[in-house]
Write a protein that holds these residues in place. Structure first.
Motif, short mmCIF file in Angstrom:
data_model
loop_
_atom_site.label_atom_id
_atom_site.label_comp_id
_atom_site.label_asym_id
_atom_site.label_seq_id
_atom_site.Cartn_x
_atom_site.Cartn_y
_atom_site.Cartn_z
N TRP A 154 39.70 5.37 57.46
CA TRP A 154 41.28 5.33 57.10
C TRP A 154 41.11 4.84 55.92
O TRP A 154 42.07 5.29 55.01
N ALA B 231 40.67 7.86 53.51
CA ALA B 231 42.09 8.65 53.65
C ALA B 231 42.98 8.15 52.75
O ALA B 231 43.79 8.84 52.07
N VAL B 232 43.04 6.90 52.59
CA VAL B 232 44.04 6.14 51.71
C VAL B 232 43.69 6.31 50.24
O VAL B 232 44.62 6.56 49.54
N ALA C 190 44.60 9.72 49.47
CA ALA C 190 46.17 10.03 49.53
C ALA C 190 46.62 9.38 47.92
O ALA C 190 47.53 9.99 47.37
N LEU D 153 48.54 11.36 45.17
CA LEU D 153 49.91 10.68 44.72
C LEU D 153 50.05 10.42 43.18
O LEU D 153 50.86 10.88 42.69
#
Length: 377
Positions: A35, A38-39, A42, A46
């Motif tokens: 995760w 994944a951050v 992301a 962004l």
């Protein structure tokens, strides 16, 4: 008359399903590398979408992030090994500064005379670069061995020990450099390695990737990795098992010093000078990267992929915030908050999940006991 077990059986099935669901969630929480990765992705998407002209997606920006990540990833992986053995090193920034000063001065001194070097002539360039690199690496290792001596022989807590050497190392670097950055480092070292790329990937990043793979394999596949985690899990049990704890800790601090030396070589090769006023937050970035990535702050668990992705998180945040017009110092605030939040949430969630599983197992035992008494009747 034997009562029907259908109700109890259905309840047991429901409990089994809940335990399985809880176990799956617990496994996800115990794999924070996934995760955190994944951050990272992301955040890249962004910042890329909201940056002016999508400049965040430029190849040069990713090259810069690769160079920035090279140092902090090395340090985070080294810290992960130390944390795995329940030790800590907050002096790594001072180690990088001192190693870069010693390596830089050696490189300049052995590449030619003072007059030749001042004019940009380096008649003994190869000798100067090779010995300068070795000097930086040896300086880093020696710094690590000094930390190891204080921790293992003088029995000083590693936090206090490295807090002390943080000041000693920084002060020594300033004394050697007379408070000034080392100038006249061969620019050819910069062009040949520091900012050189292969297939668009910076050479320092490639070296870091190789080092990370080797250390990951060492952790997962060798006795050295097993001993590291065993010492962090229970030092008493490791001692009873015959593990040479003192020498193992010495090797871990030396490894951390070596990686700091490599980071110092990256530093002087990238900028063709030293940065004695920098590296003040290296320890924060490295420790945060390792802990956010899943390495246990108190030993017994190490995640090399998690340390890598956690370290990259800090670089992505800093780059994105700067492109958006914010001060890079906001990155320090964000990383500190993420570190505290990640450790808190992980501890709370895992504690609750384990408590929930324990309660359900107890409930299942009670139901089974009740059914057995009914059958006996």
């Amino acid at each position: 008359m034997v009562s029907s077990p259908s109700v109890g059986g259905a309840a047991d099935v429901m409990i089994d399903d809940r335990i399985k669901q809880t176990s799956r969630l617990q496994r996800w929480l115990e794999m924070p590398a996934l995760w955190i990765a994944a951050v990272d992705i992301a955040l890249i998407l962004l910042f890329g979408l909201i940056s002016p002209g999508h400049v965040f997606f430029n190849g040069s920006n990713f090259t810069d992030m690769g160079l920035d990540s090279s140092e902090v990833v090395l340090l985070a992986v080294g810290i992960a090994f130390l944390l795995g053995a329940a030790e800590l090193d907050i002096s790594i920034g001072a180690n990088v500064i001192l190693a870069s000063v010693i390596g830089g001065k050696t490189m300049v001194a052995l590449s030619g005379s003072a007059a030749q070097v001042a004019l940009g002539n380096y008649p003994d360039l190869t000798r100067g670069i090779v010995i300068g690199i070795l000097a930086a690496l040896l300086s880093g290792i020696l710094f690590g061995l000094i930390n190891a001596f204080i921790v293992t022989v003088l029995r000083v807590n590693s936090f206090i020990a490295t807090l002390g050497t943080l000041g000693i190392g920084t002060g020594t670097a300033f004394v050697i450099a007379n408070g000034n950055n080392i100038q006249n480092i061969p620019s050819s070292f910069q062009s040949a390695f520091g900012v050189q790329t292969f297939l668009g990937v910076p050479l320092p990043a490639i070296v870091t990737l190789v080092v990370v793979v080797v250390l990951w394999g060492t952790l997962r596949l060798t006795r050295y990795g097993l001993r590291t985690v065993s010492i962090g899990s229970s030092r008493q049990a490791a001692e009873r098992a015959g593990i040479p704890i003192t020498w193992h800790l010495v090797s871990l601090f030396a490894l951390m010093g070596l990686l700091a030396g490599v980071a110092a070589v990256y530093d002087i090769s990238r900028f063709a000078t030293t940065n004695i006023s920098g590296h003040q937050t290296d320890a924060l970035s490295a420790i945060a990267g390792a802990v956010i990535g899943g390495t246990n702050l108190f030993g017994g668990r190490v995640s090399i992929p998690g340390a890598v992705f956690g370290a990259v998180l800090a670089v992505v945040l800093e780059t994105g915030l700067v492109i958006q017009g914010f001060s890079p110092f906001y990155q320090l605030i964000v990383v500190g908050l993420v570190l505290i939040f990640a450790v808190y949430i992980r501890q709370m969630d895992i504690s609750k999940l384990r408590g929930g599983v324990s309660k359900r197992l107890t409930l299942r035992g009670v139901r089974t006991s009740q059914q057995n008494r009914k059958h006996e009747r």
